[in-house]
Design a protein around this motif. Sequence first.
Motif, PDB file in Angstrom:
ATOM      1  N   ALA A 135       0.829  -1.210   0.000  1.00 34.49           N
ATOM      2  CA  ALA A 135       0.000   0.000   0.000  1.00 34.49           C
ATOM      3  C   ALA A 135       0.864   1.262   0.000  1.00 34.49           C
ATOM      4  N   ASN A 138       2.614   1.644  -3.452  1.00 31.42           N
ATOM      5  CA  ASN A 138       1.736   2.018  -4.561  1.00 31.42           C
ATOM      6  C   ASN A 138       1.110   3.396  -4.382  1.00 31.42           C
ATOM      7  N   ALA A 141       3.646   5.478  -5.973  1.00 32.24           N
ATOM      8  CA  ALA A 141       3.543   5.347  -7.438  1.00 32.24           C
ATOM      9  C   ALA A 141       2.393   6.192  -7.978  1.00 32.24           C
ATOM     10  N   ARG A 165       5.302  -0.297  -9.699  1.00 33.43           N
ATOM     11  CA  ARG A 165       4.314  -0.670  -8.688  1.00 33.43           C
ATOM     12  C   ARG A 165       4.638  -2.072  -8.182  1.00 33.43           C
ATOM     13  N   VAL A 166       4.011  -2.485  -7.087  1.00 36.65           N
ATOM     14  CA  VAL A 166       4.289  -3.820  -6.544  1.00 36.65           C
ATOM     15  C   VAL A 166       3.007  -4.538  -6.140  1.00 36.65           C
ATOM     16  N   MET A 167       3.085  -5.854  -6.134  1.00 38.60           N
ATOM     17  CA  MET A 167       1.975  -6.690  -5.691  1.00 38.60           C
ATOM     18  C   MET A 167       2.550  -8.019  -5.207  1.00 38.60           C
ATOM     19  N   VAL A 169       2.105 -11.215  -5.534  1.00 35.21           N
ATOM     20  CA  VAL A 169       1.491 -12.282  -6.330  1.00 35.21           C
ATOM     21  C   VAL A 169       2.493 -12.655  -7.423  1.00 35.21           C
ATOM     22  N   LEU A 174       2.223  -8.850 -15.354  1.00 27.36           N
ATOM     23  CA  LEU A 174       2.409  -7.493 -14.815  1.00 27.36           C
ATOM     24  C   LEU A 174       3.853  -7.013 -14.928  1.00 27.36           C
ATOM     25  N   PHE A 194       5.316  -4.035 -12.738  1.00 24.29           N
ATOM     26  CA  PHE A 194       5.115  -4.431 -11.352  1.00 24.29           C
ATOM     27  C   PHE A 194       6.243  -5.361 -10.912  1.00 24.29           C
TER      28      PHE A 194
END
Lengths: 563, 563
Positions: A135, A138, A141, A165-167, A169, A174, A194
């Motif tokens: 969170a 991003n 970002a 950006r990051v996630m 998963v 991405l 990502f």
Amino acid sequence: MPSDLMISRGAALRPMERIAAEMGIGDHLLEPYGHSVAKISLDAPDELSDRPRARYVVVTAVTPTPLGEGKTTTTVGLGQAFGVLGQCGVVAIRQPSMGPTFGIKGGAAGGGYAQVTPMESLNLHLTGDMHAVTAAHNLLAAMVDNHIHQGNHLGIDPHSITWNRVMDVNDRNLRQIVTGLGGRADGTPRQTGFDITAASEVMAVLALSTSLRDLRERLGRIVVGYTKDGEPVTAEMLRAAGAMAVILREALKPNLMQTVEQTPVLVHCGPFGNIAHGNSSIIADRIGIRAADYLITEAGFGADMGAERFFNIKCRASGLVPDAAVIVTTVRALKAHSGQYRIVAGRPLPDELLEENVDDVLAGAVNLRQQIANVRAHGVTPVVAVNSFPTDHPSEQQAILDVAAEEGARAAVSTHFSGGGKGAVQLAEAVADACEEPSSFHHLYDTELPLTEKIETIARRIYGADGIDVAPAAQRQIDTYERAGFGNLPICIAKTHLSLSADPSLKGAPRGWRLPVREVRASAGAGFVYPICGDMRTMPALSSSPAAETIDIDQDGEIIGLR
Amino acid sequence: MPSDLMISRGAALRPMERIAAEMGIGDHLLEPYGHSVAKISLDAPDELSDRPRARYVVVTAVTPTPLGEGKTTTTVGLGQAFGVLGQCGVVAIRQPSMGPTFGIKGGAAGGGYAQVTPMESLNLHLTGDMHAVTAAHNLLAAMVDNHIHQGNHLGIDPHSITWNRVMDVNDRNLRQIVTGLGGRADGTPRQTGFDITAASEVMAVLALSTSLRDLRERLGRIVVGYTKDGEPVTAEMLRAAGAMAVILREALKPNLMQTVEQTPVLVHCGPFGNIAHGNSSIIADRIGIRAADYLITEAGFGADMGAERFFNIKCRASGLVPDAAVIVTTVRALKAHSGQYRIVAGRPLPDELLEENVDDVLAGAVNLRQQIANVRAHGVTPVVAVNSFPTDHPSEQQAILDVAAEEGARAAVSTHFSGGGKGAVQLAEAVADACEEPSSFHHLYDTELPLTEKIETIARRIYGADGIDVAPAAQRQIDTYERAGFGNLPICIAKTHLSLSADPSLKGAPRGWRLPVREVRASAGAGFVYPICGDMRTMPALSSSPAAETIDIDQDGEIIGLR
């Protein structure tokens, strides 16, 4: 043997207050998260500061195979073994990334009778720290693109933006994307991508921060890109760092769990092991160092990677001094370092690798010898741990003990996976012995040296390279960073973890090669410069049969298939 | 008056065990998350099932201005007022989305002396449920693209994929993107986008599930796209639903908090109010209904939106029967419904709107009359709550009470914002009275009707439209859904919340218009079909001066700037 999930579920858990009490941590410093996890207040380091200092032991390894050599199980088993010996051992590990839990790798709670429990808490959200990193990252970002959309008063060069950006998963789609399509109201089109959350600089910042104030300042120093004049643009200039610190305020508190033998475990942060330093948090270690007889902390990958950064990045920032380093090795890893075998993640070991072959173990032991030397290069006492597998032949394990003896290093075979703490008692005794040697810990290099010189020092002294080859583009980046004031940062070399060299196919201890520096990046907030030496994947992918497909809840609402 | 954050911080909190005890919920059903939030076990609904049923009150509103009319503060204030009256009032609200906290809107914990505390927990991560929704949603997205990458054995038509990715951030650049660029190893290029997490169907699924088993099954029914033959492709077919349920297992447990007056609050789920049903969870209400004298639950936007879905989607799935509906109104909203003023979020109210003007209030009251009728259309007793503002003139408030009386509805002025529960006592008494009327609750339509007929029923009876205009493409989608077996689902019409019509500029109670149905989508897992009637933004953006810029931590580590 039962599955990891069954062992975890069968373990008798002590209330978190009792686990904390064993560490001398009072209830007022605990924040419960469910019944089997608690966060520890940021007041703890100060409040515990007059207590005696624990022995500080880092667990590292030989250059691993793609399967890993059981560093986490050894770390956990060693902590448990100190309990068997009547000492207080506290374990400090990284929080596993959730993406790989559903990919090929599975979870990372240790395994067998040397694991952290409940493994489903550890491998899934835990207390949400990873999500907080996502969170905060991003939000920054969004604020970068919003700044450009709203008129770009700072004059950011869109092509210079390095802030992805990051996630959390595994999602190959991405990796490379174009955002801002649509119309004027939908932003400015830009190619970006990502990374997985563990690869976020925010994660490294969180792990290296010594206090909330330090966190806030490091976040402010994060560089997202450059102006058209080449000046760095920071999170502070974008007025994002305050909100990021607010998002991360709870995530800065370490998480307390326990092993299946009720040994206290500090779980905190999970920075990547190649483009970042791959160690758990400084705050967790600062608490653990005053709350144990032995604090066992794990560093990612082999001693050339995680341990080198532990010594030169993490210990430099924390001021803590290690007493010993455990180098985990396996028969299979040393055989693989003979160069005669190929091990692929997700596939069974080749049959011929399971045959008794002392010669191949001895041939591959050149890697172990180099990693022992790498630990000694920092004035730290090495201890070799042979992580025992049922397929090992006694002659092969003995060969490793003999090599360690030749190198003058303590060593022990450890059967913690099947035997828990009792299986690691000999190792614990060797570690306790090693800790009694006078420490002559020192960093490998002076941060005041030019960046190129620091990179070359690591390449030659730790990796065994003949030198470094800096690509022209990389040299320009080095010049930029030195002008921008990042020249005095320590170095975090992003290279493969599967070889001492930059080529994952070169096993053993390669000689006669030079380290190619293709590109250089700065994590100014975390506080290191990272040269890129090889293809670094910062977003993993799912396989043709992801673990997710077999994970489910059963009729009783219990989780099945998690590993 | 002090800021919301100061009031929240100054509130005396009761231990969560005491809050739960007041609800008849034992310690064994509580899982603490820090000291001021707890999750309630999924065993609670069964364990409490023989306790008396609370009165069930839904809080809805007139068609709001872009500022909102204080539905959450009224919900909280009403719950507190029952406490003042010696009754047990329990409040059920949605979890705010974190994105808007850093955007223009700020948090959503209520406000003044009618708020949920600690507001920073509520507005930031709470217990991580939103993050779990994000993770489950994006795992499915990764598995969709991975399925295609690995050979697409199900024959998914890439152009038919409706499953976006989600993130809880205001980020316009993510609205329309292309993923899968790079090389063969980086996936298949595809145009797609991100929605904010609250807009995820997974969020609606979580809110509408009645048990873990029901959650698992609903997740399996989620449709991500269609095969080249037009057959729906579900999360079950992709073998993703089990892992998604595992990710969401903790998130299914409602969160218990308290108001600044120590009234119990159930906070759970936050589905979008236009493309989804905009109500908090069924599980929270199932617990609250056995744990209070009055359970006060909030439904998003005006009575044409949230309340209509509350009656026809949520109550249909839960089987719970409402006893009364509070319609929140303000002087400013009714003035705005006269059509004489323009209110813009983030800007001060126009001066002329603050002048005494009973005629404009009466002109705009046509909207209130319609919303009263909308509640009655479901056989539910309405109560009008005039949410008092310091800038209101007594004559204007009286005019609203007179309108309510003309409509035969109970009404009260409420000063909960400045006065807390005491300020809402008259409202609570009116609500208690209304609950004594015999309920004749019924759904507006039979789900067995054709989709078009159900849409038309809502448009005519609730919105006051003359009919509906279904675009040819929308008609084809309706045909597809009816063939696919989704024809018997209830309807969730996605239209602007700023007008009873589909045109946000039309105030009051517009007549002589038809509802344009541009597109129809199905949330087969959540269990509704949603016609798109207007431009629905499912990913908000940051403004030129986002709230994030002023949020920070101070020298003592305390949060500042959160609102």
